[in-house]
Design a protein around this motif. Structure first.
Motif, PDB file in Angstrom:
ATOM      1  N   ASP A 121       0.762  -1.139   0.322  1.00 58.52           N
ATOM      2  CA  ASP A 121       0.000   0.134   0.192  1.00 58.52           C
ATOM      3  C   ASP A 121       1.199   1.006   0.005  1.00 58.52           C
ATOM      4  OD1 ASP A 121      -2.541  -0.873  -0.003  1.00 58.52           O
ATOM      5  OD2 ASP A 121      -2.643  -1.473   2.130  1.00 58.52           O
ATOM      6  N   GLU A 122       2.239   1.491   0.296  1.00 57.48           N
ATOM      7  CA  GLU A 122       2.614   2.292   1.009  1.00 57.48           C
ATOM      8  C   GLU A 122       3.579   2.792  -0.059  1.00 57.48           C
ATOM      9  OE1 GLU A 122       5.353   5.615   1.948  1.00 57.48           O
ATOM     10  OE2 GLU A 122       3.275   4.206   2.906  1.00 57.48           O
ATOM     11  N   ALA A 123       4.066   1.338  -1.444  1.00 64.57           N
ATOM     12  CA  ALA A 123       4.135   2.272  -2.869  1.00 64.57           C
ATOM     13  C   ALA A 123       3.456   2.242  -3.736  1.00 64.57           C
ATOM     14  CB  ALA A 123       4.554   0.901  -3.279  1.00 64.57           C
ATOM     15  N   ASN A 124       2.255   1.966  -3.504  1.00 64.98           N
ATOM     16  CA  ASN A 124       1.321   2.743  -4.207  1.00 64.98           C
ATOM     17  C   ASN A 124       0.579   4.293  -3.873  1.00 64.98           C
ATOM     18  OD1 ASN A 124       0.764   0.418  -5.875  1.00 64.98           O
ATOM     19  ND2 ASN A 124      -0.579  -0.333  -4.042  1.00 64.98           N
ATOM     20  N   ILE A 125       0.205   4.160  -2.776  1.00 62.67           N
ATOM     21  CA  ILE A 125       0.448   5.641  -1.792  1.00 62.67           C
ATOM     22  C   ILE A 125       1.605   6.600  -3.060  1.00 62.67           C
ATOM     23  CG2 ILE A 125       0.614   7.385   0.077  1.00 62.67           C
ATOM     24  CD1 ILE A 125      -0.749   4.565   1.661  1.00 62.67           C
ATOM     25  N   PHE A 126       2.721   6.483  -2.431  1.00 56.24           N
ATOM     26  CA  PHE A 126       4.058   7.112  -2.868  1.00 56.24           C
ATOM     27  C   PHE A 126       3.999   6.564  -4.721  1.00 56.24           C
ATOM     28  CE2 PHE A 126       7.919   6.336  -4.492  1.00 56.24           C
ATOM     29  CZ  PHE A 126       9.013   8.459  -4.335  1.00 56.24           C
ATOM     30  N   LEU A 130       3.866  10.979  -6.497  1.00 55.45           N
ATOM     31  CA  LEU A 130       4.491  11.239  -7.718  1.00 55.45           C
ATOM     32  C   LEU A 130       3.362  11.548  -8.951  1.00 55.45           C
ATOM     33  CD1 LEU A 130       7.197   7.607  -8.059  1.00 55.45           C
ATOM     34  CD2 LEU A 130       7.738  10.616  -7.319  1.00 55.45           C
ATOM     35  N   PHE A 131       2.756  11.443  -8.944  1.00 58.58           N
ATOM     36  CA  PHE A 131       1.684  11.799  -9.786  1.00 58.58           C
ATOM     37  C   PHE A 131       0.988  12.811  -9.562  1.00 58.58           C
ATOM     38  CE2 PHE A 131      -2.876  12.606 -10.906  1.00 58.58           C
ATOM     39  CZ  PHE A 131      -2.771  12.868 -12.191  1.00 58.58           C
ATOM     40  N   ARG A 132       0.735  13.343  -8.126  1.00 56.78           N
ATOM     41  CA  ARG A 132       0.380  14.936  -7.200  1.00 56.78           C
ATOM     42  C   ARG A 132       1.939  15.504  -8.188  1.00 56.78           C
ATOM     43  NH1 ARG A 132       1.370  17.282  -2.249  1.00 56.78           N
ATOM     44  NH2 ARG A 132      -0.290  18.783  -2.630  1.00 56.78           N
ATOM     45  N   MET A 133       3.007  15.517  -7.677  1.00 56.06           N
ATOM     46  CA  MET A 133       3.937  15.970  -7.943  1.00 56.06           C
ATOM     47  C   MET A 133       4.636  16.377  -9.262  1.00 56.06           C
ATOM     48  SD  MET A 133       7.973  15.474  -7.752  1.00 56.06           S
ATOM     49  CE  MET A 133       8.331  13.317  -7.694  1.00 56.06           C
ATOM     50  N   ALA A 150      -6.533   4.716 -14.725  1.00 60.13           N
ATOM     51  CA  ALA A 150      -6.093   4.979 -13.286  1.00 60.13           C
ATOM     52  C   ALA A 150      -6.809   4.036 -12.499  1.00 60.13           C
ATOM     53  CB  ALA A 150      -6.412   6.114 -12.892  1.00 60.13           C
ATOM     54  N   THR A 151      -5.685   3.009 -11.746  1.00 59.79           N
ATOM     55  CA  THR A 151      -6.736   2.213 -10.845  1.00 59.79           C
ATOM     56  C   THR A 151      -6.287   2.773  -9.434  1.00 59.79           C
ATOM     57  OG1 THR A 151      -5.999   0.632 -12.357  1.00 59.79           O
ATOM     58  CG2 THR A 151      -6.415  -0.483 -10.244  1.00 59.79           C
ATOM     59  N   PRO A 152      -6.974   2.820  -9.033  1.00 62.79           N
ATOM     60  CA  PRO A 152      -6.999   3.599  -7.219  1.00 62.79           C
ATOM     61  C   PRO A 152      -6.558   2.969  -6.368  1.00 62.79           C
ATOM     62  CG  PRO A 152      -8.674   4.224  -8.373  1.00 62.79           C
ATOM     63  CD  PRO A 152      -8.667   3.416  -9.188  1.00 62.79           C
ATOM     64  N   ASN A 153      -6.097   2.491  -5.455  1.00 59.78           N
ATOM     65  CA  ASN A 153      -5.946   1.763  -4.274  1.00 59.78           C
ATOM     66  C   ASN A 153      -6.885   2.416  -3.038  1.00 59.78           C
ATOM     67  OD1 ASN A 153      -3.862  -0.214  -3.147  1.00 59.78           O
ATOM     68  ND2 ASN A 153      -2.972   2.083  -1.681  1.00 59.78           N
ATOM     69  N   PRO A 154      -7.256   1.098  -2.534  1.00 65.11           N
ATOM     70  CA  PRO A 154      -8.231   1.881  -1.282  1.00 65.11           C
ATOM     71  C   PRO A 154      -7.092   2.114  -0.130  1.00 65.11           C
ATOM     72  CG  PRO A 154      -8.327  -0.645  -2.125  1.00 65.11           C
ATOM     73  CD  PRO A 154      -6.862  -0.030  -3.150  1.00 65.11           C
ATOM     74  N   MET A 155      -6.396   1.994  -0.057  1.00 65.92           N
ATOM     75  CA  MET A 155      -5.396   2.911   1.308  1.00 65.92           C
ATOM     76  C   MET A 155      -5.009   4.357   1.051  1.00 65.92           C
ATOM     77  SD  MET A 155      -5.983   1.051   3.936  1.00 65.92           S
ATOM     78  CE  MET A 155      -4.995   1.784   4.855  1.00 65.92           C
ATOM     79  N   GLY A 156      -5.241   4.661  -0.559  1.00 65.58           N
ATOM     80  CA  GLY A 156      -4.755   5.429  -1.629  1.00 65.58           C
ATOM     81  C   GLY A 156      -3.594   5.808  -2.209  1.00 65.58           C
ATOM     82  N   GLY A 157      -3.518   6.505  -2.647  1.00 69.25           N
ATOM     83  CA  GLY A 157      -2.495   6.561  -4.198  1.00 69.25           C
ATOM     84  C   GLY A 157      -3.362   5.676  -5.198  1.00 69.25           C
ATOM     85  N   TYR A 158      -2.199   5.051  -6.260  1.00 73.63           N
ATOM     86  CA  TYR A 158      -2.181   4.073  -7.112  1.00 73.63           C
ATOM     87  C   TYR A 158      -2.224   3.286  -7.983  1.00 73.63           C
ATOM     88  CZ  TYR A 158      -5.104   8.864  -9.027  1.00 73.63           C
ATOM     89  OH  TYR A 158      -5.667   9.568  -9.034  1.00 73.63           O
ATOM     90  N   LYS A 159      -2.350   1.617  -7.399  1.00 73.26           N
ATOM     91  CA  LYS A 159      -1.338   0.709  -8.167  1.00 73.26           C
ATOM     92  C   LYS A 159      -1.232   1.221  -9.228  1.00 73.26           C
ATOM     93  CE  LYS A 159      -4.814  -2.381  -6.029  1.00 73.26           C
ATOM     94  NZ  LYS A 159      -5.935  -3.254  -6.146  1.00 73.26           N
TER      95      LYS A 159
END
Length: 358
Positions: A121-126, A130-133, A150-159
């Motif tokens: 999950d932390e990798a997907n949040i990161f 990066l996308f936001r940056m 886009a494939t969102p991650n349930p905990m935040g960010g993207y797969k």
């Protein structure tokens, strides 16, 4: 070097003749091709012509300097001679830089693909960070962002998130982002305050037009299916989703972002062209001698290029040994310092190789 510059000027003059040819004027493809070629070398030709003019003035001034007997006039001519000499040296250096081979893709739009890698999950949040940056940096440049898939991650960010940045010169700025990005920080889900290391991968591809890569319709298999969703009204029950497979390379692109099959086909084709062209390019680059690789790295997706260390507010680009203690600003899209340094490193590397060849 001057033989090369003369050849460039000769080509410029030949292009001027071609662009006046009625047959060329009536051929939109050739007219566009020759106009672009001439535009690309315009600055080099102008600088070379200025150099030749200064060189002639320098020869005349030298002759005056040798023949002038009046001390005051001699001093004035000497001063002019020194100024022209300095101008000549500056133009020589500028011409060397202008002769550096240019990346033909630099002015193109760019397709970026970001995926969470090692770290769950932390990798997907990161990946989302990066996308936001990149999005914020693109906005500062006045460029438009279009999310393609886009494939969102349930905990935040993207797969996974695939998006296009539309803007003059977008690829020239983002092409250095290819590779694995590493983050070191305490995840929001970490109860004991331990620092975790996670990674996300970034692929940066120039948008490829139909004329840039030869993809035949017979080489593409297209499958359609109903797009998936969260349920209820968000599920598209029509066969609007598209999967394209390029049979010669095995490259596959799926697109279900739009409710229209036609729009999904258009987006999928853009990504397919870019990925196929990139595959051909990667294969060609493998044949290049390792000693001739750019100072900023090979562009290999598996190459770890940068670390974002949150506890120390530090960003390190491993390819050029650049460390900046401004992570808080960089993740907000203030990437100019990193990108400008990478561009300068690439130019220096190319200039060094050019000097070796001259």
């Amino acid at each position: 070097m001057f033989d090369r510059l003369q050849a460039v000027e000769d080509r410029y003059e030949r292009l001027t003749e071609l662009l006046s040819d009625p047959d060329i004027v009536n051929d939109n493809k050739k007219l566009r091709e020759y106009s672009k070629e001439q535009s690309d070398i315009q600055e080099t030709v102008d600088a070379y012509r200025e150099y030749k003019s200064v060189k002639e003035q320098l020869a005349d001034t030298r002759e005056m300097l040798d023949n002038e007997k009046d001390p005051d006039m001699h001093e004035m001519v000497k001063e002019e001679f020194n100024l022209l000499k300095e101008q000549q040296e500056e133009l020589e250096e500028r011409l060397r830089i202008l002769l550096i081979p240019k990346d033909p893709n630099d002015n193109k739009n760019v397709i970026m693909e970001i995926r969470g890698a090692a770290g769950g999950d932390e990798a997907n949040i990161f990946a989302g960070d990066l996308f936001r940056m990149y999005s914020r940096y693109a906005e500062t440049q006045g460029w438009k962002i279009d999310i393609m898939e886009a494939t969102p991650n349930p905990m935040g960010g993207y797969k996974e998130v695939i998006f296009m940045i539309n803007g003059q010169g977008a690829y020239s700025k983002f092409k250095f982002e290819n590779g694995a990005h590493r983050v070191q920080r305490v995840p929001a889900t970490e109860s004991q305050g331990r620092i975790h290391t996670s990674t996300a991968t970034v692929a940066c591809l120039p948008e490829v037009e139909e004329v840039d890569v030869d993809i035949h319709e017979k080489d593409i298999r297209v499958d359609t299916f109903a797009s998936s969703g969260a349920g209820g009204q968000s599920v598209n029950t029509t066969m609007s989703a598209v999967r394209m497979t390029h049979l010669p390379t095995g490259v596959v692109v799926s697109m279900q972002d739009e409710r229209s099959q036609i729009k999904n086909r258009e987006k999928a084709m853009k990504i397919l062209r870019a990925r196929v062209a990139d595959m051909y390019l990667q294969e060609a680059q493998k044949e290049i001698d390792a000693t001739r690789k750019s100072a900023v790295g090979s562009g290999d997706r598996s190459e770890r290029i940068r670390t974002y260390n949150y506890p120390q507010n530090r960003v390190t680009d491993h390819r050029i040994g650049l460390t900046i203690q401004k992570l808080d600003q960089i993740v907000e899209g203030r990437l100019d310092e990193i990108i400008d340094t990478l561009i300068l490193e690439e130019q220096a590397s190319k200039l060094e190789r050019l000097n070796d060849d001259l």
